[in-house]
Design an enzyme around this catalytic site. Sequence first.
Site, short mmCIF file in Angstrom:
data_model
loop_
_atom_site.label_atom_id
_atom_site.label_comp_id
_atom_site.label_asym_id
_atom_site.label_seq_id
_atom_site.Cartn_x
_atom_site.Cartn_y
_atom_site.Cartn_z
N ASP A 1 -14.87 -12.98 13.45
CA ASP A 1 -16.32 -13.01 13.52
C ASP A 1 -16.74 -14.36 14.09
O ASP A 1 -16.34 -15.40 13.58
CB ASP A 1 -16.92 -12.84 12.11
CG ASP A 1 -18.44 -12.73 12.14
OD1 ASP A 1 -18.93 -11.71 12.65
OD2 ASP A 1 -19.11 -13.67 11.68
N GLU B 1 -16.01 -8.95 18.31
CA GLU B 1 -17.23 -8.23 18.62
C GLU B 1 -17.53 -8.31 20.10
O GLU B 1 -17.36 -9.35 20.71
CB GLU B 1 -18.40 -8.84 17.85
CG GLU B 1 -18.69 -8.10 16.58
CD GLU B 1 -19.92 -8.67 15.90
OE1 GLU B 1 -20.51 -7.95 15.09
OE2 GLU B 1 -20.29 -9.81 16.17
N ASP C 1 -19.58 -14.18 6.90
CA ASP C 1 -18.76 -14.20 8.12
C ASP C 1 -17.42 -13.51 7.90
O ASP C 1 -16.91 -12.80 8.77
CB ASP C 1 -18.53 -15.64 8.60
CG ASP C 1 -19.82 -16.29 9.08
OD1 ASP C 1 -20.68 -15.55 9.59
OD2 ASP C 1 -19.95 -17.52 8.93
#
Length: 406
Positions: free
Chosen positions: A184, A268, A364
Site C-alpha cells: 500500500d 494498486e 495502511d
Amino acid sequence: MQRLQAFKYELRPDGQQAQQMRRFAGSCRFAYNKALALQKERYELGEKKLGYAGLCKLLTEWRNSSDTAWLADAPAHPLQQTLKDLERAYRNFFAKRADFPRFKKKGRSDSFRYPDPKQIKLDQSNSRLFLPKLGWLRYRNSREVLGAVKNITVSHLNSKWFVSIQTEREVERPIPNGDAVGIDMGIARFATLSDGTYYAPLNSFKRHETALRKAQQAMSRKVKFNSNWKKAKASVQRICARIGNARRDFLHKISTAISKNHAMVCIEDLQVRNMSKSAAGTTDQPGRNVRAKSGLNKAILDQGWSEFRRQLDYKLAWQGGWLIAVPPRNTSRTCPCCGHVSGENRKTQAKFECVECGFEENADLVGAINILRAGHARIACEVSDAVRSPAAGTHRSDSGAALCHA
Ligand SMILES: [Zn+2]
C-alpha cells in the site's frame, strides 16, 4: 534470457573535450530544430513529410554547405540519431502517445548518441572510453559494465557530463525468491507491506524545499544573465541535483529490497499522472480545494510512485518474479477479518476499525492485505480463464529485456 541494461557514469573530460561536447550537443540540437522547422514548413505547404532517409540526405547537404559547414565538425552518426529521434517524436505524436514535437532549447536535456559499437572502445581497467571525434575520455568508474556495448549516450546535466552505456547480455532465467506480498503506497508511510513491514517517506523535496525557495528568491533578485545571476542559478541547480540524487537512491534501495525477497508483488493500479493533473482543473471548471490537493500532489510527485513502480517492474522481472497491479476498489474500506465493506471502517487516515466485527489495525496495513488478496484473486481468475481457453494464457509481466539505469 536477454537482459538490456544501462550503466551510467560521470565523465571527466579535459577542457577541450568539454568544449567539443558542448559543440556536438549544439550541432545535434541545431540539426533537430532545422529538420523540425522544415517539416512544419512542408506541412503548411501541403507537402508530404520527409522520411528519415530524406532527412539524412539533407543533413549531408547541410554539412557540405558553406553556411553550416561547422556541422561537419560534429560526428556524423550522432547527428543522424537526432533525426531518428525526430522521427520517433512524430510517430509518438501520430499514435497520440505524445504532444507535437517541440523545438529543443539550449541547456535542456543536451545530449547526443553514438549508435555504432564498432566506433566505441571501452577500456574499463583504465577507466576510459574512446568516442569518435572526442578521443579517450576518462570517467568515474563506480562499477563494472556487464555485457556487450550496444550504444552510448553522452548527456549534460547541472554542469556535469555523463555517459550512459547500453549493453546486452544473456543471463539465466532466475528462480524467484520468497512469497507474495501486497504493497500500500501512502503519504505518511511511503510503502506498507502486507507482512507488516513499512518504509517511512523520504520527502527529499520537503527537506530541501526551504533551501530551494531561498536560492530561487535570491536568483530572482539578480539581474538576469549577469555573473551573480549565473552563480545563483548554479546554486539552484545544485540543490535540485541533490534532491534528485537522494530520491533516486531512496527508491532504488526499497525497490531492490522488495524485489529480491518476493516472487510476486501486488500494488494498486493508481493513475499517478491523473491524480496530479486534476487538481488545478480547467478555466471553465476550476478544481476544488486546489491548495490542499496540490499539496497532496506535491507529496505524491515527491515520493516518485510511478518511478518506484517502474523500478519494481523491471527488477522483479530480473529476479524471475512478477508485478501485479490491481484496481484500487475498496482496498482501504474492506475488513480483512470479516469482509465487511464500509467507509466507516476507516476511522482516520491511520486507523482502521471494523464497524461489524471490531477488527482494529493500521489502515495502511489493511490496505496492503486487501491489495494482496485482490492480486491473488486476479491470478485465480486468469488461471481459470486459461484452463477454459488455453490460448488466453496468464498475463505475466515478463519483460526480461527491461531497460533501466543501474
Ligand atoms: Zn470486520
